[in-house]
Design an enzyme around this catalytic site. Structure first.
Site, PDB file in Angstrom:
ATOM      1  N   ASP A  30       0.525  -3.028  12.185  1.00 36.76           N
ATOM      2  CA  ASP A  30       0.958  -3.406  10.837  1.00 36.76           C
ATOM      3  C   ASP A  30       1.369  -4.877  10.842  1.00 36.76           C
ATOM      4  O   ASP A  30       2.385  -5.246  11.429  1.00 36.76           O
ATOM      5  CB  ASP A  30       2.126  -2.511  10.403  1.00 36.76           C
ATOM      6  N   ASP A  39       4.937  -5.757   9.377  1.00 36.88           N
ATOM      7  CA  ASP A  39       6.028  -5.303  10.255  1.00 36.88           C
ATOM      8  C   ASP A  39       6.138  -6.207  11.476  1.00 36.88           C
ATOM      9  O   ASP A  39       7.238  -6.565  11.911  1.00 36.88           O
ATOM     10  CB  ASP A  39       5.779  -3.864  10.736  1.00 36.88           C
ATOM     11  N   ARG A  63       0.859  -1.197   0.000  1.00 40.65           N
ATOM     12  CA  ARG A  63       0.000   0.000   0.000  1.00 40.65           C
ATOM     13  C   ARG A  63       0.882   1.229   0.000  1.00 40.65           C
ATOM     14  O   ARG A  63       1.740   1.368   0.871  1.00 40.65           O
ATOM     15  CB  ARG A  63      -0.842   0.047   1.287  1.00 40.65           C
ATOM     16  N   THR A  95      -1.278   7.478  -0.490  1.00 43.53           N
ATOM     17  CA  THR A  95      -2.577   7.372  -1.199  1.00 43.53           C
ATOM     18  C   THR A  95      -3.403   6.206  -0.661  1.00 43.53           C
ATOM     19  O   THR A  95      -4.600   6.125  -0.924  1.00 43.53           O
ATOM     20  CB  THR A  95      -2.344   7.124  -2.696  1.00 43.53           C
TER      21      THR A  95
END
Ligand code: PRP
Ligand code: URA
Length: 211
Positions: free
Chosen positions: A202, A205, A104, A108
Protein backbone atom coordinates in the site's frame (compact mmCIF):
# COMPACT_ATOMS: atom_id res chain seq x y z
CA UNK A 1 -5.25 6.90 -29.01
CA UNK A 2 -3.03 8.37 -26.29
CA UNK A 3 0.45 7.08 -25.72
CA UNK A 4 1.26 4.29 -23.20
CA UNK A 5 4.92 4.12 -22.18
CA UNK A 6 6.87 2.10 -19.63
CA UNK A 7 9.86 4.30 -18.79
CA UNK A 8 12.70 1.82 -18.33
CA UNK A 9 15.69 3.98 -17.41
CA UNK A 10 18.24 1.85 -15.45
CA UNK A 11 18.20 4.26 -12.49
CA UNK A 12 14.42 4.03 -12.33
CA UNK A 13 14.51 0.22 -12.37
CA UNK A 14 17.20 0.10 -9.68
CA UNK A 15 15.37 2.50 -7.37
CA UNK A 16 12.05 0.74 -7.93
CA UNK A 17 13.58 -2.57 -6.88
CA UNK A 18 14.59 -1.03 -3.54
CA UNK A 19 11.19 0.64 -3.20
CA UNK A 20 9.33 -2.65 -3.60
CA UNK A 21 11.16 -4.41 -0.77
CA UNK A 22 9.35 -4.86 2.54
CA UNK A 23 12.58 -4.00 4.36
CA UNK A 24 12.60 -0.44 2.91
CA UNK A 25 11.42 1.90 5.68
CA UNK A 26 9.34 5.07 5.50
CA UNK A 27 12.24 7.53 5.14
CA UNK A 28 13.87 5.70 2.25
CA UNK A 29 10.49 4.92 0.68
CA UNK A 30 9.59 8.63 0.63
CA UNK A 31 12.95 9.63 -0.84
CA UNK A 32 12.80 6.93 -3.51
CA UNK A 33 9.24 7.83 -4.59
CA UNK A 34 10.37 11.42 -5.12
CA UNK A 35 13.55 10.39 -6.93
CA UNK A 36 11.68 8.06 -9.29
CA UNK A 37 9.03 10.73 -9.88
CA UNK A 38 11.79 13.18 -10.78
CA UNK A 39 13.36 10.72 -13.23
CA UNK A 40 9.96 9.99 -14.78
CA UNK A 41 9.27 13.72 -15.01
CA UNK A 42 12.62 14.22 -16.72
CA UNK A 43 11.82 11.60 -19.35
CA UNK A 44 8.27 12.84 -19.92
CA UNK A 45 9.32 16.47 -20.16
CA UNK A 46 11.38 15.62 -23.24
CA UNK A 47 8.18 16.37 -25.12
CA UNK A 48 7.78 19.95 -23.88
CA UNK A 49 7.87 22.44 -26.72
CA UNK A 50 10.57 25.04 -27.24
CA UNK A 51 10.70 28.39 -28.98
CA UNK A 52 13.50 30.69 -30.05
CA UNK A 53 14.47 33.62 -27.87
CA UNK A 54 17.08 36.31 -28.47
CA UNK A 55 19.52 36.74 -25.59
CA UNK A 56 22.73 38.62 -24.98
CA UNK A 57 25.74 36.74 -23.69
CA UNK A 58 28.77 38.76 -22.48
CA UNK A 59 30.17 38.19 -26.00
CA UNK A 60 27.28 38.65 -28.43
CA UNK A 61 23.58 38.55 -29.17
CA UNK A 62 22.37 35.04 -29.85
CA UNK A 63 19.20 33.06 -30.63
CA UNK A 64 18.67 30.26 -28.11
CA UNK A 65 15.83 27.98 -26.98
CA UNK A 66 13.36 28.51 -24.17
CA UNK A 67 10.30 26.53 -23.01
CA UNK A 68 7.15 27.63 -24.76
CA UNK A 69 3.53 26.62 -24.71
CA UNK A 70 1.30 25.79 -21.82
CA UNK A 71 2.24 26.15 -18.17
CA UNK A 72 2.24 23.02 -16.06
CA UNK A 73 -0.04 21.82 -13.27
CA UNK A 74 0.85 18.80 -11.16
CA UNK A 75 -2.23 17.08 -9.77
CA UNK A 76 -1.55 14.38 -7.18
CA UNK A 77 -4.32 11.94 -6.29
CA UNK A 78 -4.39 12.00 -2.48
CA UNK A 79 -2.90 10.64 -0.45
CA UNK A 80 -0.15 8.70 -2.13
CA UNK A 81 0.23 11.03 -5.12
CA UNK A 82 1.59 13.69 -2.76
CA UNK A 83 4.74 11.60 -2.48
CA UNK A 84 5.58 12.32 -6.13
CA UNK A 85 5.04 16.08 -6.14
CA UNK A 86 8.36 17.38 -4.80
CA UNK A 87 10.33 15.21 -7.23
CA UNK A 88 8.56 16.73 -10.22
CA UNK A 89 8.63 20.23 -8.69
CA UNK A 90 12.41 19.98 -8.48
CA UNK A 91 12.35 20.03 -12.32
CA UNK A 92 9.59 22.60 -12.80
CA UNK A 93 9.48 24.68 -9.61
CA UNK A 94 6.96 27.17 -11.01
CA UNK A 95 4.29 24.53 -11.68
CA UNK A 96 1.00 24.93 -9.82
CA UNK A 97 -0.22 22.01 -7.73
CA UNK A 98 -3.87 20.94 -7.69
CA UNK A 99 -5.24 18.19 -5.45
CA UNK A 100 -7.79 15.47 -6.01
CA UNK A 101 -8.69 13.58 -2.84
CA UNK A 102 -9.84 10.03 -3.35
CA UNK A 103 -9.75 6.75 -1.46
CA UNK A 104 -10.65 3.21 -2.47
CA UNK A 105 -13.47 1.66 -0.52
CA UNK A 106 -11.68 -1.47 0.66
CA UNK A 107 -14.70 -3.72 0.12
CA UNK A 108 -16.02 -2.53 -3.22
CA UNK A 109 -12.59 -1.26 -4.45
CA UNK A 110 -14.55 1.70 -5.85
CA UNK A 111 -12.92 5.14 -5.51
CA UNK A 112 -14.67 7.78 -3.40
CA UNK A 113 -13.87 11.45 -4.20
CA UNK A 114 -13.59 13.76 -1.18
CA UNK A 115 -11.72 16.86 -2.43
CA UNK A 116 -11.02 18.68 -5.68
CA UNK A 117 -8.87 21.83 -5.57
CA UNK A 118 -7.38 22.91 -8.90
CA UNK A 119 -5.68 25.98 -10.38
CA UNK A 120 -8.37 28.32 -11.81
CA UNK A 121 -6.82 28.17 -15.26
CA UNK A 122 -6.65 24.36 -15.35
CA UNK A 123 -8.18 24.42 -18.87
CA UNK A 124 -5.08 26.33 -20.06
CA UNK A 125 -2.47 24.05 -18.50
CA UNK A 126 -0.52 20.96 -19.35
CA UNK A 127 -1.43 18.53 -16.53
CA UNK A 128 0.59 15.74 -14.91
CA UNK A 129 -1.80 13.61 -12.81
CA UNK A 130 0.40 11.67 -10.39
CA UNK A 131 -0.32 8.59 -8.28
CA UNK A 132 2.22 5.85 -7.49
CA UNK A 133 -0.27 3.02 -8.14
CA UNK A 134 -2.58 2.21 -11.06
CA UNK A 135 -4.39 -0.91 -9.82
CA UNK A 136 -8.01 -1.39 -10.97
CA UNK A 137 -7.78 2.06 -12.57
CA UNK A 138 -10.85 3.32 -10.71
CA UNK A 139 -9.08 6.20 -8.94
CA UNK A 140 -7.26 7.41 -12.05
CA UNK A 141 -10.42 7.21 -14.17
CA UNK A 142 -12.47 9.21 -11.67
CA UNK A 143 -9.69 11.80 -11.21
CA UNK A 144 -9.49 12.34 -14.96
CA UNK A 145 -13.31 12.49 -15.22
CA UNK A 146 -13.12 15.24 -12.61
CA UNK A 147 -10.46 17.16 -14.53
CA UNK A 148 -12.33 16.90 -17.84
CA UNK A 149 -15.55 18.04 -16.13
CA UNK A 150 -13.69 21.16 -15.02
CA UNK A 151 -12.49 22.01 -18.51
CA UNK A 152 -9.13 20.24 -18.76
CA UNK A 153 -8.45 19.12 -22.29
CA UNK A 154 -7.56 15.45 -22.83
CA UNK A 155 -4.66 16.40 -25.08
CA UNK A 156 -3.06 18.18 -22.11
CA UNK A 157 -3.40 15.34 -19.58
CA UNK A 158 -0.62 12.87 -18.77
CA UNK A 159 -1.17 10.23 -16.08
CA UNK A 160 2.11 9.31 -14.37
CA UNK A 161 2.50 6.37 -11.99
CA UNK A 162 5.24 4.15 -10.61
CA UNK A 163 3.62 0.71 -10.80
CA UNK A 164 0.71 -0.28 -13.04
CA UNK A 165 -1.34 -3.46 -13.32
CA UNK A 166 -2.40 -4.56 -16.82
CA UNK A 167 -6.04 -4.46 -15.64
CA UNK A 168 -5.68 -0.80 -14.65
CA UNK A 169 -3.95 0.22 -17.87
CA UNK A 170 -6.71 -1.43 -19.91
CA UNK A 171 -9.51 0.18 -17.87
CA UNK A 172 -7.87 3.62 -18.02
CA UNK A 173 -7.27 3.40 -21.76
CA UNK A 174 -10.86 2.29 -22.35
CA UNK A 175 -12.30 5.10 -20.22
CA UNK A 176 -9.89 7.80 -21.42
CA UNK A 177 -8.34 6.71 -24.74
CA UNK A 178 -7.31 10.31 -25.37
CA UNK A 179 -4.73 10.80 -22.56
CA UNK A 180 -1.09 9.70 -22.29
CA UNK A 181 -0.09 7.17 -19.62
CA UNK A 182 3.46 6.72 -18.26
CA UNK A 183 4.62 4.17 -15.71
CA UNK A 184 7.95 3.03 -14.32
CA UNK A 185 6.79 -0.62 -14.31
CA UNK A 186 4.03 -2.78 -15.71
CA UNK A 187 3.48 -5.60 -13.22
CA UNK A 188 1.83 -9.02 -13.60
CA UNK A 189 -1.70 -8.71 -12.25
CA UNK A 190 -4.02 -7.75 -9.39
CA UNK A 191 -4.69 -10.09 -6.49
CA UNK A 192 -8.16 -10.79 -5.04
CA UNK A 193 -7.90 -7.70 -2.82
CA UNK A 194 -7.08 -5.36 -5.70
CA UNK A 195 -3.38 -5.13 -4.84
CA UNK A 196 -0.77 -5.15 -7.57
CA UNK A 197 1.39 -8.30 -7.81
CA UNK A 198 4.33 -8.18 -7.15
CA UNK A 199 3.72 -4.45 -6.52
CA UNK A 200 5.01 -2.69 -3.44
CA UNK A 201 2.09 -2.98 -1.03
CA UNK A 202 0.00 0.00 0.00
CA UNK A 203 1.82 3.07 -1.27
CA UNK A 204 0.00 5.57 0.98
CA UNK A 205 0.57 3.51 4.12
CA UNK A 206 4.27 3.05 3.33
CA UNK A 207 4.78 6.74 2.45
CA UNK A 208 3.11 8.15 5.50
CA UNK A 209 3.54 5.35 8.04
CA UNK A 210 -0.19 5.26 8.77
CA UNK A 211 -2.99 2.86 7.79
C1 PRP B 1 -4.23 3.81 -3.69
C2 PRP B 1 -3.32 4.43 -4.72
C3 PRP B 1 -4.29 4.83 -5.80
C4 PRP B 1 -5.33 3.75 -5.74
C5 PRP B 1 -5.10 2.81 -6.87
O1 PRP B 1 -4.85 4.78 -2.94
O2 PRP B 1 -2.57 5.50 -4.23
O3 PRP B 1 -4.88 6.09 -5.60
O4 PRP B 1 -5.15 3.07 -4.50
O5 PRP B 1 -6.07 1.85 -6.90
P1 PRP B 1 -7.15 1.73 -8.06
O6 PRP B 1 -6.40 1.86 -9.35
O7 PRP B 1 -7.73 0.37 -7.86
O8 PRP B 1 -8.16 2.82 -7.87
P2 PRP B 1 -5.80 4.46 -1.70
O9 PRP B 1 -7.22 4.37 -2.15
O10 PRP B 1 -5.27 3.30 -0.93
O11 PRP B 1 -5.74 5.80 -0.86
P3 PRP B 1 -4.48 6.49 -0.15
O12 PRP B 1 -3.61 7.05 -1.25
O13 PRP B 1 -5.13 7.53 0.67
O14 PRP B 1 -3.76 5.44 0.66
N1 URA C 1 -3.12 0.80 -4.02
C1 URA C 1 -1.90 0.59 -3.48
O1 URA C 1 -1.39 1.42 -2.72
N2 URA C 1 -1.26 -0.55 -3.79
C2 URA C 1 -1.78 -1.48 -4.60
O2 URA C 1 -1.13 -2.51 -4.84
C3 URA C 1 -3.05 -1.24 -5.15
C4 URA C 1 -3.69 -0.09 -4.85
Amino acid sequence: MGKFQVVTHPLIQHKLTILRQTSTGTKDFRELVNEIAMLLGYEISRELSLEDVEIETPITKSIQKTLSGKKLAIVPILRAGIGMVDGILSLVPAAKVGHIGMYRDEETLQPVEYLVKLPEDIDQRQIFVVDPMLATGGSAILAIDSLKKRGASAANIKFVCLVAAPEGVKALQEAHPDIDVFTAALDEKLNDHGYIVPGLGDAGDRLFGTK
